[in-house]
Design a protein around this motif. Structure first.
Motif, PDB file in Angstrom:
ATOM      1  N   TRP A  93       1.000  -1.161  -0.031  1.00  0.00           N
ATOM      2  CA  TRP A  93       0.024  -0.177  -0.165  1.00  0.00           C
ATOM      3  C   TRP A  93       0.976   1.261  -0.064  1.00  0.00           C
ATOM      4  CZ3 TRP A  93      -4.501   0.928  -1.740  1.00  0.00           C
ATOM      5  CH2 TRP A  93      -5.442  -0.316  -1.478  1.00  0.00           C
ATOM      6  N   TYR A  94       1.926   1.206   0.736  1.00  0.00           N
ATOM      7  CA  TYR A  94       2.782   2.126   0.864  1.00  0.00           C
ATOM      8  C   TYR A  94       3.269   2.535  -0.499  1.00  0.00           C
ATOM      9  CZ  TYR A  94       3.088   3.410   5.935  1.00  0.00           C
ATOM     10  OH  TYR A  94       2.903   3.572   7.194  1.00  0.00           O
ATOM     11  N   ARG A  95       3.951   1.254  -1.059  1.00  0.00           N
ATOM     12  CA  ARG A  95       4.477   1.571  -2.288  1.00  0.00           C
ATOM     13  C   ARG A  95       3.546   1.894  -3.224  1.00  0.00           C
ATOM     14  NH1 ARG A  95       5.322  -2.417  -6.231  1.00  0.00           N
ATOM     15  NH2 ARG A  95       6.942  -2.142  -7.240  1.00  0.00           N
ATOM     16  N   LEU A  96       2.288   1.828  -3.344  1.00  0.00           N
ATOM     17  CA  LEU A  96       1.278   2.159  -4.509  1.00  0.00           C
ATOM     18  C   LEU A  96       1.162   3.611  -4.044  1.00  0.00           C
ATOM     19  CD1 LEU A  96      -1.416  -0.591  -4.696  1.00  0.00           C
ATOM     20  CD2 LEU A  96      -0.158   0.506  -6.400  1.00  0.00           C
ATOM     21  N   GLY A  97       0.847   4.067  -3.011  1.00  0.00           N
ATOM     22  CA  GLY A  97       0.688   5.409  -2.480  1.00  0.00           C
ATOM     23  C   GLY A  97       1.880   5.986  -3.008  1.00  0.00           C
ATOM     24  N   PHE A  98       3.211   5.811  -2.865  1.00  0.00           N
ATOM     25  CA  PHE A  98       4.322   6.363  -3.094  1.00  0.00           C
ATOM     26  C   PHE A  98       4.228   6.590  -4.755  1.00  0.00           C
ATOM     27  CE2 PHE A  98       8.999   7.174  -2.841  1.00  0.00           C
ATOM     28  CZ  PHE A  98       8.929   8.047  -1.626  1.00  0.00           C
ATOM     29  N   ILE A  99       3.861   5.752  -5.344  1.00  0.00           N
ATOM     30  CA  ILE A  99       3.830   5.729  -6.964  1.00  0.00           C
ATOM     31  C   ILE A  99       2.641   6.865  -7.118  1.00  0.00           C
ATOM     32  CG2 ILE A  99       3.120   4.613  -9.020  1.00  0.00           C
ATOM     33  CD1 ILE A  99       4.482   1.815  -7.609  1.00  0.00           C
ATOM     34  N   ALA A 100       1.658   6.749  -6.765  1.00  0.00           N
ATOM     35  CA  ALA A 100       0.697   7.678  -6.809  1.00  0.00           C
ATOM     36  C   ALA A 100       0.934   8.916  -6.730  1.00  0.00           C
ATOM     37  CB  ALA A 100      -0.800   7.221  -6.104  1.00  0.00           C
ATOM     38  N   LEU A 101       1.530   9.178  -5.681  1.00  0.00           N
ATOM     39  CA  LEU A 101       2.107  10.682  -5.191  1.00  0.00           C
ATOM     40  C   LEU A 101       2.958  11.141  -6.324  1.00  0.00           C
ATOM     41  CD1 LEU A 101       1.930  12.244  -2.698  1.00  0.00           C
ATOM     42  CD2 LEU A 101       4.092  11.718  -2.117  1.00  0.00           C
ATOM     43  N   PHE A 102       3.656  10.236  -6.952  1.00  0.00           N
ATOM     44  CA  PHE A 102       4.866  10.832  -7.967  1.00  0.00           C
ATOM     45  C   PHE A 102       4.009  11.077  -9.363  1.00  0.00           C
ATOM     46  CE2 PHE A 102       8.458   9.482  -5.125  1.00  0.00           C
ATOM     47  CZ  PHE A 102       9.000  10.721  -5.019  1.00  0.00           C
ATOM     48  N   LEU A 103       3.054  10.264  -9.504  1.00  0.00           N
ATOM     49  CA  LEU A 103       2.542  10.199 -10.815  1.00  0.00           C
ATOM     50  C   LEU A 103       1.305  11.218 -11.011  1.00  0.00           C
ATOM     51  CD1 LEU A 103       1.573   6.562 -11.848  1.00  0.00           C
ATOM     52  CD2 LEU A 103       3.075   8.019 -12.925  1.00  0.00           C
ATOM     53  N   LEU A 104       0.876  11.507  -9.658  1.00  0.00           N
ATOM     54  CA  LEU A 104      -0.382  12.684  -9.162  1.00  0.00           C
ATOM     55  C   LEU A 104       0.046  13.900 -10.186  1.00  0.00           C
ATOM     56  CD1 LEU A 104      -3.027  12.087  -8.376  1.00  0.00           C
ATOM     57  CD2 LEU A 104      -2.429  13.623  -6.281  1.00  0.00           C
ATOM     58  N   PRO A 105       1.175  14.643  -9.979  1.00  0.00           N
ATOM     59  CA  PRO A 105       1.446  15.896 -10.678  1.00  0.00           C
ATOM     60  C   PRO A 105       1.231  15.757 -12.197  1.00  0.00           C
ATOM     61  CG  PRO A 105       3.094  15.520  -9.103  1.00  0.00           C
ATOM     62  CD  PRO A 105       2.374  14.091  -9.222  1.00  0.00           C
ATOM     63  N   ALA A 106       1.883  14.602 -12.841  1.00  0.00           N
ATOM     64  CA  ALA A 106       1.899  14.470 -14.143  1.00  0.00           C
ATOM     65  C   ALA A 106       0.701  14.298 -14.522  1.00  0.00           C
ATOM     66  CB  ALA A 106       2.815  13.317 -14.498  1.00  0.00           C
ATOM     67  N   LEU A 107      -0.166  13.303 -14.014  1.00  0.00           N
ATOM     68  CA  LEU A 107      -1.647  13.189 -14.539  1.00  0.00           C
ATOM     69  C   LEU A 107      -2.516  14.211 -14.615  1.00  0.00           C
ATOM     70  CD1 LEU A 107      -2.163   9.659 -12.659  1.00  0.00           C
ATOM     71  CD2 LEU A 107      -2.174  10.231 -15.391  1.00  0.00           C
ATOM     72  N   ALA A 108      -2.292  14.923 -13.348  1.00  0.00           N
ATOM     73  CA  ALA A 108      -2.886  16.098 -13.137  1.00  0.00           C
ATOM     74  C   ALA A 108      -2.603  17.267 -14.500  1.00  0.00           C
ATOM     75  CB  ALA A 108      -2.759  17.026 -11.853  1.00  0.00           C
TER      76      ALA A 108
END
Lengths: 308, 419
Positions: free
Chosen positions: A15-30
């Motif tokens: 979950w941490y790992r997924l959260g971490f990935i999401a955190l990094f992907l979020l700005p680009a996705l936004a």
């Protein structure tokens, strides 16, 4: 118990790992979502509306598409961009290869300096290139006109480079070849320079002429780079707008009109946002098909892939 | 009075003074989007430069945020459309009026100033150009009319008279061709410059038929439209527009006139400043009414023209109405216009700055009807196609009737069929 705890810890770690990935992907996705996916979706929606940019939008179904495909201007733009793409691949790439090959294999001081000259056109803004084009072809004070007057060549003076529908496309294409070829030369040169010296020497010792060396060794070696060039030239042609618009406005009689120009005219001059969006969708779909083709064709780079 | 009460009173007085002074000092800022710039050392921009400078000096409570988009017009027009659609944008913008402005007025994006500006002295034509549906939305301190620029030096040298009929015009053009001089500078590569010539020819053949076509009483491929198109094509074939009219941009056309390589040009009076400036040309150029067609319908006093410099207020400036009206009223004053180098003023009392502008003003004052530029006065969907259609007449192999019939189809789509 220990197994259960380990599983729990692993799950938590995942979950941490997924959260971490999401955190990094979020700005680009936004950013992509706001400035790319949403506008694309809106363009598709708008292409089914009648809209002047103001007030209400009226749903018109496929009418915008029917109208643009019935328009001679759009059809001419369609023909022109594919014609442009074909000749870009057929003329610009061989020419770029020839110059790149010459520059790499016949190193002299002049050729070294020519590299800079070739690339210069590529770094010039297209507005400057367009101005130069107008300056070259101008019927009052253009370079060709002045040369013709100086030499007394009346036949040259009377040629209507940008005003004759049969000539305007080629005048513009010549200008574009000069403007866009620089990147192709530098890219191919970088690839040709990757060929190990031993291969060249071996070929020449075996009695190969420069022509045979170019045809049988260099071209297969840089074929991947040539294919990339072909794809870039094709996509660039489909999206072409700036140079034809600034030099000829797409004229005379739509001889140099492109899909980009028809889009601009419909949306920004005629206030027909719906039709403009429909043209945008067509351009998008063509580019999408070419991109898919690119993935399946260019990525097929087995033995010949030596490019950088 | 105790010291503490005195202190409180003093503080309150000071606070009141501070508030009052800050209110007095608070400036209203007018944001103005324009084509002309405040920084450029170019006579074409002297009017707006003087306008802003003197207005600010006379109105210390108003500030101006001036944004120039360049003289092409398209940059400003595109930006203004996007901005007003989103209900943001400037308080005032430079506009030529017509349907472009009318579309904004129709959508409620402009500030109705009919009452406020009704007493500002100006010409009826200027007022009409800045009105939509009977309501006034702005001012037009300068009004452009199209006329016939004539290189008087060349004419004198070749013993030519300024033509008053189309037949005389053709005879003059023939003689010019024979002497190796291009009769007309046109600049057709930029599409719109040929419009004025065609508008006049349509008028000379068919009078006010354009209005009838817009009112859907006649088709755009009716006889006068076709005759005018064929006349342009014939002139092109006879070399009246030079060997390469389609390669010639509007800048090229000006250069041909400035250097005496072309002898005539049908264009707007905005060129008066340029052609009268001895630093720009050593030729002697005059401005005349476009000749009439013997047996034709149009009269010499039927002119083509429209706003040269105009300003329109937007609905977002409603809370600054007083400042907006003060600015627009001042823009129509003699004081504001005194630095103008060449345009024809629609402000009473402004003297023409040079002989050429004076000649254009004389033509303007005799006008009985003024046909606004078609590409400013048709619905936006029809403006670019009208210029492209007219441009195509310069090519030998164009089927004029077929091109006009194709244009008529577009018109039917926008305005309906002929009733």
């Amino acid at each position: 118990m220990a197994v259960a705890q380990t599983a729990k810890r692993k799950k938590k770690r995942d979950w941490y790992r997924l959260g971490f990935i999401a955190l990094f992907l979020l700005p680009a996705l936004a950013i992509l979502g706001t400035f790319m996916f949403y506008p694309i979706k809106e363009t598709f929606r708008l292409s089914f509306m009648r809209s002047s940019g103001f007030g209400e939008e009226i749903y018109v179904g496929w009418r915008n598409y029917q109208r643009i495909f019935a328009s001679p201007e759009f059809r001419q733009g369609f023909v022109n961009v594919f014609k442009w793409a074909f000749w870009s691949v057929a003329i610009q790439i061989p020419l770029a290869f020839f110059i790149a090959f010459t520059c790499v294999n016949f190193r002299t001081r002049i050729i070294g300096r020519l590299r800079g000259v070739y690339y210069l056109s590529n770094v010039l803004p297209s507005a400057i290139t367009a101005m130069l084009g107008v300056f070259i072809f101008s019927p009052t004070s253009g370079v060709i006109k002045t040369f013709a007057k100086t030499t007394g060549w009346k036949w040259l003076e009377s040629i209507d480079w940008l005003g004759n529908p049969k000539l305007a496309f080629w005048s513009l294409f010549a200008l574009a070849t000069w403007a866009y070829i620089g990147f192709g030369i530098i890219y191919l040169m970088a690839n040709i320079e990757q060929i190990p010296t031993e291969i060249r020497e071996a070929a020449l010792i075996d009695g190969a002429t420069q022509w045979q060396y170019a045809w049988r060794v260099v071209i297969p070696y840089v074929s991947y780079a040539i294919r990339v060039q072909a794809i870039l030239a094709t996509v660039g042609s489909i999206k072409l707008f700036d140079l034809p618009y600034m030099v000829t406005l797409g004229g005379p009689r739509n001889a140099t009109v492109t899909l980009g120009i028809t889009l601009y005219r419909e949306a920004f001059l005629n206030w027909q946002y719906g039709r403009g969006a429909a043209i945008g969708v067509v351009i998008f779909l063509i580019c999408l098909v070419i991109t898919i083709f690119q993935f399946s064709f260019v990525n097929d780079h087995s033995a010949t892939d030596h490019s950088i | 009075m105790s010291r503490s009460k005195l202190s409180v009173l003093l503080v309150m007085t000071l606070a009141s003074l501070l508030i009052l002074s800050s209110v007095a000092l608070a400036k209203t800022t007018l944001t103005i989007w324009a084509v002309d710039g405040l920084e450029l050392d170019d006579p074409h921009h002297y009017y707006v430069q003087n306008l802003v400078k003197t207005f600010l000096a006379d109105n210390p409570d108003i500030d101006i945020d001036w944004v120039a988009f360049g003289s092409e017009g398209a940059a400003l027009n595109n930006r203004i459309r996007v901005a007003l659609a989103a209900n943001v944008g400037p308080d005032i913008f430079q506009s030529w009026g017509g349907t472009f402005m009318g579309e904004f007025a129709r959508m409620g994006k402009l500030l109705d100033l009919t009452e406020e500006l009704s007493d500002v002295p100006t010409s009826e034509a200027a007022k009409a150009a800045m009105s939509y549906d009977g309501r006034l939305y702005g001012i037009a301190p300068f009004f452009a009319i199209a006329g016939l620029y004539v290189n008087e030096g060349i004419f004198e040298e070749l013993g030519l008279e300024v033509p008053t009929t189309i037949a005389e015009l053709e005879a003059v053009a023939e003689k010019l061709v024979a002497n190796g001089i291009q009769p007309f500078a046109v600049g057709a590569r930029d599409e719109w410059p040929i419009l004025a010539t065609y508008m006049y020819l349509v008028n000379r053949y068919g009078g006010t038929i354009f209005d009838d076509a817009v009112a859907r009483k006649v088709r755009f491929d009716a006889e006068p439209f076709v005759q005018a198109g064929l006349k342009i094509q014939e002139w092109s074939k006879r070399g009246f527009f030079g060997n390469t009219p389609m390669s010639e941009g509007y800048g090229d056309a000006q250069l041909l006139m400035q250097t005496g390589q072309a002898a005539m040009q049908i264009s707007g009076s905005w060129l008066c400043g340029l052609y009268a400036d001895p630093n720009q040309t050593d030729q002697t150029i005059g401005f005349y009414a476009v000749p009439v067609l013997e047996g034709g319908v149009g009269k010499v006093t039927d002119l083509a023209g429209m706003t040269d410099v105009g300003f329109v207020a937007t609905a977002t400036a409603a809370d600054k109405k007083d400042a907006v009206v003060r600015f627009l009223t001042y823009a129509m004053s003699v004081e504001a216009a005194e630095k103008e180098a060449g345009r024809v003023a629609s402000i009473p009392g402004v003297n023409p700055p040079n002989r050429l502008t004076g000649m254009a003003s004389d033509v303007f004052t005799q006008a009985e009807t003024i046909q606004f530029w078609w590409d400013q006065n048709l619905p936006p969907a029809l403006t670019t196609p009208v210029n492209l259609t007219i441009q195509s007449f310069l090519m030998d192999d164009t089927d004029v009737k077929a091109e006009l019939a194709r244009y008529e189809l577009l018109v039917e789509d926008e305005l309906g069929s002929v009733r």
